[in-house]
Structures are given as structure tokens and as C-alpha cells.
Scaffold this motif. Sequence first.
Motif, PDB file in Angstrom:
ATOM      1  N   MET A 109       5.661 -41.544 -52.999  1.00 16.52           N
ATOM      2  CA  MET A 109       6.181 -41.884 -54.133  1.00 16.52           C
ATOM      3  C   MET A 109       6.556 -43.254 -54.266  1.00 16.52           C
ATOM      4  O   MET A 109       6.775 -43.757 -55.371  1.00 16.52           O
ATOM      5  CB  MET A 109       7.483 -41.300 -53.820  1.00 16.52           C
ATOM      6  CG  MET A 109       7.426 -39.635 -53.918  1.00 16.52           C
ATOM      7  SD  MET A 109       6.696 -39.016 -55.649  1.00 16.52           S
ATOM      8  CE  MET A 109       8.006 -39.848 -56.735  1.00 16.52           C
ATOM      9  N   GLU A 110       6.481 -44.076 -53.184  1.00 15.30           N
ATOM     10  CA  GLU A 110       6.381 -45.717 -53.135  1.00 15.30           C
ATOM     11  C   GLU A 110       5.110 -46.067 -53.876  1.00 15.30           C
ATOM     12  O   GLU A 110       5.293 -46.949 -54.631  1.00 15.30           O
ATOM     13  CB  GLU A 110       6.485 -46.342 -51.855  1.00 15.30           C
ATOM     14  CG  GLU A 110       8.091 -46.088 -51.113  1.00 15.30           C
ATOM     15  CD  GLU A 110       7.886 -46.457 -49.823  1.00 15.30           C
ATOM     16  OE1 GLU A 110       8.993 -46.879 -49.465  1.00 15.30           O
ATOM     17  OE2 GLU A 110       7.151 -46.528 -49.097  1.00 15.30           O
ATOM     18  N   VAL A 111       4.029 -45.517 -53.854  1.00 15.45           N
ATOM     19  CA  VAL A 111       3.052 -46.050 -54.238  1.00 15.45           C
ATOM     20  C   VAL A 111       2.934 -45.530 -55.938  1.00 15.45           C
ATOM     21  O   VAL A 111       2.575 -46.484 -56.873  1.00 15.45           O
ATOM     22  CB  VAL A 111       1.611 -45.308 -53.932  1.00 15.45           C
ATOM     23  CG1 VAL A 111       0.323 -45.639 -54.714  1.00 15.45           C
ATOM     24  CG2 VAL A 111       1.501 -45.826 -52.453  1.00 15.45           C
ATOM     25  N   VAL A 112       3.562 -44.402 -56.287  1.00 18.25           N
ATOM     26  CA  VAL A 112       3.574 -43.994 -57.692  1.00 18.25           C
ATOM     27  C   VAL A 112       4.655 -44.975 -58.416  1.00 18.25           C
ATOM     28  O   VAL A 112       4.577 -45.603 -59.525  1.00 18.25           O
ATOM     29  CB  VAL A 112       4.317 -42.419 -57.760  1.00 18.25           C
ATOM     30  CG1 VAL A 112       4.679 -42.291 -58.932  1.00 18.25           C
ATOM     31  CG2 VAL A 112       3.450 -41.715 -57.106  1.00 18.25           C
ATOM     32  N   PHE A 167      -0.997 -41.418 -42.353  1.00 13.85           N
ATOM     33  CA  PHE A 167      -0.393 -41.337 -41.003  1.00 13.85           C
ATOM     34  C   PHE A 167       0.875 -40.876 -40.971  1.00 13.85           C
ATOM     35  O   PHE A 167       1.518 -41.213 -42.086  1.00 13.85           O
ATOM     36  CB  PHE A 167      -0.759 -42.548 -39.949  1.00 13.85           C
ATOM     37  CG  PHE A 167       0.029 -43.737 -40.535  1.00 13.85           C
ATOM     38  CD1 PHE A 167       1.268 -43.819 -40.025  1.00 13.85           C
ATOM     39  CD2 PHE A 167      -0.491 -44.544 -41.511  1.00 13.85           C
ATOM     40  CE1 PHE A 167       1.879 -45.220 -40.508  1.00 13.85           C
ATOM     41  CE2 PHE A 167       0.076 -45.794 -41.956  1.00 13.85           C
ATOM     42  CZ  PHE A 167       1.445 -45.870 -41.216  1.00 13.85           C
ATOM     43  N   SER A 168       1.446 -40.423 -40.141  1.00 15.17           N
ATOM     44  CA  SER A 168       2.698 -39.771 -40.341  1.00 15.17           C
ATOM     45  C   SER A 168       3.859 -40.597 -39.053  1.00 15.17           C
ATOM     46  O   SER A 168       3.158 -40.919 -38.167  1.00 15.17           O
ATOM     47  CB  SER A 168       3.070 -38.210 -39.809  1.00 15.17           C
ATOM     48  OG  SER A 168       2.311 -37.607 -40.815  1.00 15.17           O
ATOM     49  N   ILE A 169       4.984 -40.803 -39.309  1.00 17.01           N
ATOM     50  CA  ILE A 169       5.934 -41.298 -38.486  1.00 17.01           C
ATOM     51  C   ILE A 169       7.111 -40.471 -38.546  1.00 17.01           C
ATOM     52  O   ILE A 169       7.401 -39.927 -39.564  1.00 17.01           O
ATOM     53  CB  ILE A 169       6.055 -42.909 -38.862  1.00 17.01           C
ATOM     54  CG1 ILE A 169       6.967 -42.885 -39.931  1.00 17.01           C
ATOM     55  CG2 ILE A 169       5.068 -43.886 -38.748  1.00 17.01           C
ATOM     56  CD1 ILE A 169       7.523 -44.402 -40.475  1.00 17.01           C
ATOM     57  N   THR A 202       4.868 -39.009 -44.375  1.00 21.21           N
ATOM     58  CA  THR A 202       3.499 -39.489 -44.376  1.00 21.21           C
ATOM     59  C   THR A 202       3.461 -40.991 -45.277  1.00 21.21           C
ATOM     60  O   THR A 202       4.013 -41.019 -46.270  1.00 21.21           O
ATOM     61  CB  THR A 202       2.730 -38.522 -45.199  1.00 21.21           C
ATOM     62  OG1 THR A 202       2.678 -37.227 -44.402  1.00 21.21           O
ATOM     63  CG2 THR A 202       1.281 -38.945 -45.329  1.00 21.21           C
ATOM     64  N   LEU A 203       2.856 -41.747 -44.605  1.00 21.57           N
ATOM     65  CA  LEU A 203       2.392 -43.035 -45.165  1.00 21.57           C
ATOM     66  C   LEU A 203       1.086 -43.158 -45.255  1.00 21.57           C
ATOM     67  O   LEU A 203       0.225 -42.636 -44.951  1.00 21.57           O
ATOM     68  CB  LEU A 203       3.116 -44.063 -44.352  1.00 21.57           C
ATOM     69  CG  LEU A 203       4.730 -44.181 -44.231  1.00 21.57           C
ATOM     70  CD1 LEU A 203       5.180 -45.323 -43.107  1.00 21.57           C
ATOM     71  CD2 LEU A 203       5.553 -44.263 -45.436  1.00 21.57           C
ATOM     72  N   ASP A 219      -3.896 -36.516 -41.069  1.00 20.91           N
ATOM     73  CA  ASP A 219      -2.425 -37.204 -40.976  1.00 20.91           C
ATOM     74  C   ASP A 219      -2.000 -37.524 -39.543  1.00 20.91           C
ATOM     75  O   ASP A 219      -1.239 -36.818 -38.951  1.00 20.91           O
ATOM     76  CB  ASP A 219      -1.542 -36.337 -41.760  1.00 20.91           C
ATOM     77  CG  ASP A 219      -0.200 -36.849 -42.104  1.00 20.91           C
ATOM     78  OD1 ASP A 219      -0.222 -38.156 -41.927  1.00 20.91           O
ATOM     79  OD2 ASP A 219       0.792 -36.057 -42.531  1.00 20.91           O
ATOM     80  N   PRO A 220      -2.659 -38.422 -38.774  1.00 20.58           N
ATOM     81  CA  PRO A 220      -2.403 -38.536 -37.544  1.00 20.58           C
ATOM     82  C   PRO A 220      -0.840 -39.067 -37.296  1.00 20.58           C
ATOM     83  O   PRO A 220      -0.167 -39.535 -38.253  1.00 20.58           O
ATOM     84  CB  PRO A 220      -3.066 -39.837 -37.097  1.00 20.58           C
ATOM     85  CG  PRO A 220      -3.858 -40.406 -38.188  1.00 20.58           C
ATOM     86  CD  PRO A 220      -3.544 -39.262 -39.403  1.00 20.58           C
ATOM     87  N   PHE A 221      -0.302 -38.596 -36.115  1.00 27.68           N
ATOM     88  CA  PHE A 221       1.228 -38.991 -35.843  1.00 27.68           C
ATOM     89  C   PHE A 221       1.418 -39.888 -34.989  1.00 27.68           C
ATOM     90  O   PHE A 221       0.802 -40.000 -33.928  1.00 27.68           O
ATOM     91  CB  PHE A 221       1.949 -37.694 -35.345  1.00 27.68           C
ATOM     92  CG  PHE A 221       3.435 -37.655 -35.231  1.00 27.68           C
ATOM     93  CD1 PHE A 221       4.040 -37.396 -36.468  1.00 27.68           C
ATOM     94  CD2 PHE A 221       4.008 -38.042 -34.225  1.00 27.68           C
ATOM     95  CE1 PHE A 221       5.370 -37.166 -36.356  1.00 27.68           C
ATOM     96  CE2 PHE A 221       5.274 -38.151 -34.081  1.00 27.68           C
ATOM     97  CZ  PHE A 221       6.126 -37.843 -35.183  1.00 27.68           C
TER      98      PHE A 221
END
Length: 227
Positions: A37-40, A66-68, A82-83, A167-169
Motif C-alpha cells: 500500500m505504501e508503494v501504491v 520479505f516479512s517482518i 510484507t515489505l 516471502d522470507p520471514f
Amino acid sequence: MVGQQGVRYTISLIATHFGDVVAVCECLIRRGSLSFMEVVRFTELHKGQVKDCLLVLIQHNCVQAFSIPKTVGMGGATKPVTLYMAIFDNIIHRMRFSKFLQIVKEHLGNQCAELLEGFLQHGRLTFELLYDRASGLSGGKAKRDDVLATFNKLVHAHYLERCPKGDPFLETDANDEVSFVRKRTRVTGLHDLTHEHLRNAGAKHDGGPVRPEAADAGNLDGWTQES
């Protein structure tokens, strides 16, 4: 640290190779890791356009998701977020594709060079897609065992590697869960999180272990050129 000239050149490479997806890639290069959503919001593109751009960039190893963990609510519960990050080195490597092919041709032969060219042109491939391409180029004469043997040469010579999980964590410190991935350099705005962090994060995914790299036919379900 990447200078402004390097940033501009990277953006130029993406624009030349992929056209309109450059808006999304430039956003990630200049702003660091961002959520969908930030990219959007920053690109002012429709969600569908951003999704398509990210898929192309991930397919060609120019962007990695990747996920945090992120704390939500008053109870301190966490959920994965997800980032997406641009992989600067992989983008720069695109200018060296012809050199890669020349080196492989000299050291491993024409068949290995032809196989590697498929990865360079199309990004991440399953073994079935790789075999279909080889079969098409040979007029249906390519044998599966021969393609697999050629493929294994490239793997063992470290020209190919298994694709990272989608989507590595990333485990982060509880007191610094977001700043770790948002830390930026003063010159370019590029964060200090590197592709190596994501490779190391491959030890976990969705709370479970990731399968180790393997070169057997039963596990050839997603391979890419090694950076």
C-alpha cells in the motif's frame, strides 16, 4: 554506499529492460523497503498496476518480498507484514549478462550457455519450463537427462541457485522491529538491509524451515541465476 549516479543508472537499466515498471522500482530504490500500500500511495498507480510491476520485478530478481513482525493492538500481539525491497546488485548485474554468457561458454560449453541464457532472459524458471525451452530450441530433440546434466553443471559451478521463498520471514529485535528494515543512508535513501539478510532469513519462513538447496530432479521447483 550507493551514490546518486549509481541510483540513476540503475533506474535507467530498469526503464530500458522493462519500461513502465520503472516507477515502482524507482520508488523502492529511493525510499527503501515499503509495503504494497505504501508503494501504491507513493507511485500513485492503481493497485493492479503495482501488483503487475512487482510480479515482473520479482520474477527477474530485481525485487524481493520479505516479512517482518509488527506489533498490533494493546496486547502486544504481532502479525507478519510484507515489505518489498529493490536488490541493487542484481539490477546492476543486468548490464553484465553478455559477459556472464561468454564466461560460461568458455568454461562450461555452449549447452550450459544456452541454458543460462534462458534464466537471464526470463528470470526464475522451474525445471519443466527450462526443459520446454530447451526442447523448443532443439526442435524437440532435447533429452530430459541431458538437460538435467547441463543444469547440474551450472548449479555445481554456482551459476544457479534455488529461488528464495516468496516471502522470507525476518526476525527482528522486539525494541527495534521496524527501524532495522527502514534504516536509510543519508546520500541515497537506500536502506542498509541487504540481499544477504534475506538469504540468511531463508532459515525460516512462516515459522517453519525452508528446504535446503538441492540439484535433484524431484526438487527443481524454482531456480534462478546466482547473483
